[in-house]
Design a protein around this motif. Structure first.
Motif, PDB file in Angstrom:
ATOM      1  N   ASN A  40       0.818  -1.225   0.000  1.00 21.72           N
ATOM      2  CA  ASN A  40       0.000   0.000   0.000  1.00 21.72           C
ATOM      3  C   ASN A  40       0.849   1.272   0.000  1.00 21.72           C
ATOM      4  N   LYS A  70      -1.670  -4.182  -4.546  1.00 26.19           N
ATOM      5  CA  LYS A  70      -1.277  -3.570  -3.281  1.00 26.19           C
ATOM      6  C   LYS A  70       0.182  -3.795  -2.899  1.00 26.19           C
ATOM      7  N   LYS A 101      -6.175   1.789   5.905  1.00 26.35           N
ATOM      8  CA  LYS A 101      -5.080   1.285   5.082  1.00 26.35           C
ATOM      9  C   LYS A 101      -3.886   0.897   5.956  1.00 26.35           C
TER      10      LYS A 101
END
Length: 488
Positions: free
Chosen positions: A7, A29, A113
């Motif tokens: 991320n 990701k 996140k």
């Protein structure tokens, strides 16, 4: 730099590492930065680095199958290695690192996140972070932090053996210092045979060793021949003439000046990006030196390193600065007859911290060592090695920078060896008694030749610290005796 980026955008690989590192997008990701043959993947698992599982090098298929059958507990059964990975089990994603914490990664959470990066700078460059004044001050004064702390309030250094849920960012498992140590009946005299067993797991044609004039690299060499080897430093320093005596143990052996190629502004920037320490603590010549070694030894993938060997065999993390520290080093029997508590010893080692800063450090030390039923000296050695100066500072060259060129094998961090070291009396380590036990069964060809400090293993133990002081003075102040770290 080598490792996983989740991320967050992975960094651009500098030209210095363009021949040694690749970038692979694993999914939307996650990105891996890795050496060519050292990314292992299935649809549900990816590992960067090297590992030993069920007695075999990079036994990925067996590990993958066992993870499906037995779940996350399988990760604890990996014998050793320097690796990071991601795995999907029952629809949940997890990130993990090796049990000894040698593949350093950082964790940051923003809203929903979960961000993980092998380089702290990548998180800093992409997110607004809050500086912790006390930790920033410690970092500025010492060059490193400790435990889970970074200079940013929201960023955590993932602990050894850390397993992180990528659903919520929680660290669902980690290895405490107590859990890193397995009961063993093995003694110091069996250290060499354990080293030999580890080396045998790596094919000979893939082995590389930097040989110095010291104990650690020679002990490694004594247990098996190597494909490639090298020694860097001034031509007539203690290191190179001593190392040269063992060149027949290598198929290829090279010597070069540590600072033969000048450090460039790019080297300075790359070093700053890779590490946490402020610039004044960084020597960019390590970039060019490791690059030179890589160019000379491209055929060998695995670099055997004596990382922290002096700590575990000679108790060097019991040393502290100042006149009293020099007296203890010169008369190491003082460690036994005038013992220091863990708090007193750490205060002397971290003597430039304020009361508040030292309290933060010592509170973390007490938290991490409270389950250990060992002496204060042994606690300090373990804490400094696994969670403080070793992991967060000394690792910069051996693991972080050289790890961008080779797969590094930090021999003395092997779990089998650590289980032996933790049970020793470190009072006997600082008085040079234990190192003689370690070398007791080593071939005389290796142990009878002198070492860089002017003594051999035949030197009486009580004379070793005296000779060590004499040679420290020579290495630091006498032209012609200086090594790569003291050359003016």
């Amino acid at each position: 730099m080598k490792g996983l980026y989740i991320n967050v955008c992975s960094p651009i690989i500098p030209s210095t590492f363009s021949d040694s590192l690749l970038v692979t997008k694993l999914n939307e990701k996650c990105t891996a930065i890795h050496k060519t043959e050292y990314l292992f993947s299935t649809q549900t698992m990816h590992i960067v680095g090297w590992f030993i599982y069920k007695g075999k090098l990079n036994n990925f298929e067996a590990l993958s199958n066992d993870l499906k059958l037995f779940g996350l507990q399988t990760l604890e059964k990996i014998d050793s290695g320097v690796y990071s990975g991601v795995v999907t089990l029952d629809g949940d994603d997890y990130f993990f690192i090796d049990k000894m914490g040698l593949s350093i990664h950082f964790l940051f959470k923003q809203d929903e996140k979960v961000i993980i990066s092998a380089a702290l700078q990548t998180i800093k460059d992409n997110f607004a972070l809050t500086v912790s004044d006390v930790h920033e001050s410690i970092l500025r004064k010492r060059g490193h932090l400790f435990g889970p702390y970074t200079q940013y309030q929201e960023v955590t250094c993932i602990p050894p053996g850390g397993i992180v849920s990528l659903n919520n960012g929680e660290i669902v498992s980690k290895k405490s210092l107590a859990s890193l140590i397995n009961p063993t009946s093995n003694q110091l005299e069996q250290i060499p045979s354990k080293i030999k067993s580890l080396i045998k797991l790596i094919p000979e044609q893939k082995r590389c060793l930097a040989l110095s004039g010291g104990f650690d690299s020679r002990l490694i060499l004594s247990q098996s021949d190597m494909q490639d080897g090298y020694c860097y430093g001034p031509k007539n320093s203690a290191d190179r003439p001593i190392a040269r005596q063992f060149k027949a143990n290598f198929k290829n052996f090279y010597e070069f000046e540590f600072d033969g190629a000048p450090a460039t502004s790019n080297d300075v920037e790359v070093f700053d990006f890779l590490v946490e320490s402020p610039r004044k603590y960084n020597n960019p010549h390590f970039i060019s030196a490791y690059y030179t070694a890589f160019e000379l030894t491209k055929s060998s993938d695995f670099f055997f390193d004596g990382y922290l060997g002096d700590v575990f065999k000679r108790g060097t993390y019991l040393y502290f600065p100042g006149l009293l520290g020099e007296i203890y080093r010169f008369f190491p029997l003082l460690y036994k007859v005038r013992p220091l508590s863990a708090q007193a010893l750490l205060k002397k080692r971290y003597n430039n911290l304020t009361v508040q800063e030292f309290t933060v450090l010592f509170n973390d030390f007490e938290l991490e060592t409270q389950e250990l039923n060992i002496s204060d000296y042994n606690k300090v050695i373990l804490y400094e090695s696994f969670l403080a100066r070793g992991r967060r500072y000394i690792s910069r060259g051996a693991l972080v920078i050289n790890g961008c060129f080779k797969e590094v094998v930090p021999v003395f961090m092997s779990p089998d060896l650590q289980s032996i070291f933790v049970n020793q009396d470190y009072c006997d380590a600082v008085t040079f008694k234990n190192i003689k036990k370690v070398w007791q069964n080593v071939d005389s060809y290796y142990k009878n030749k002198k070492f860089e400090n002017g003594y051999s293993l035949n030197t009486p133990s009580f004379m070793m610290p005296k000779l060590a002081l004499f040679y420290r003075l020579l290495i630091n102040f006498m032209p012609g005796f200086q090594n790569y770290s003291t050359k003016k």
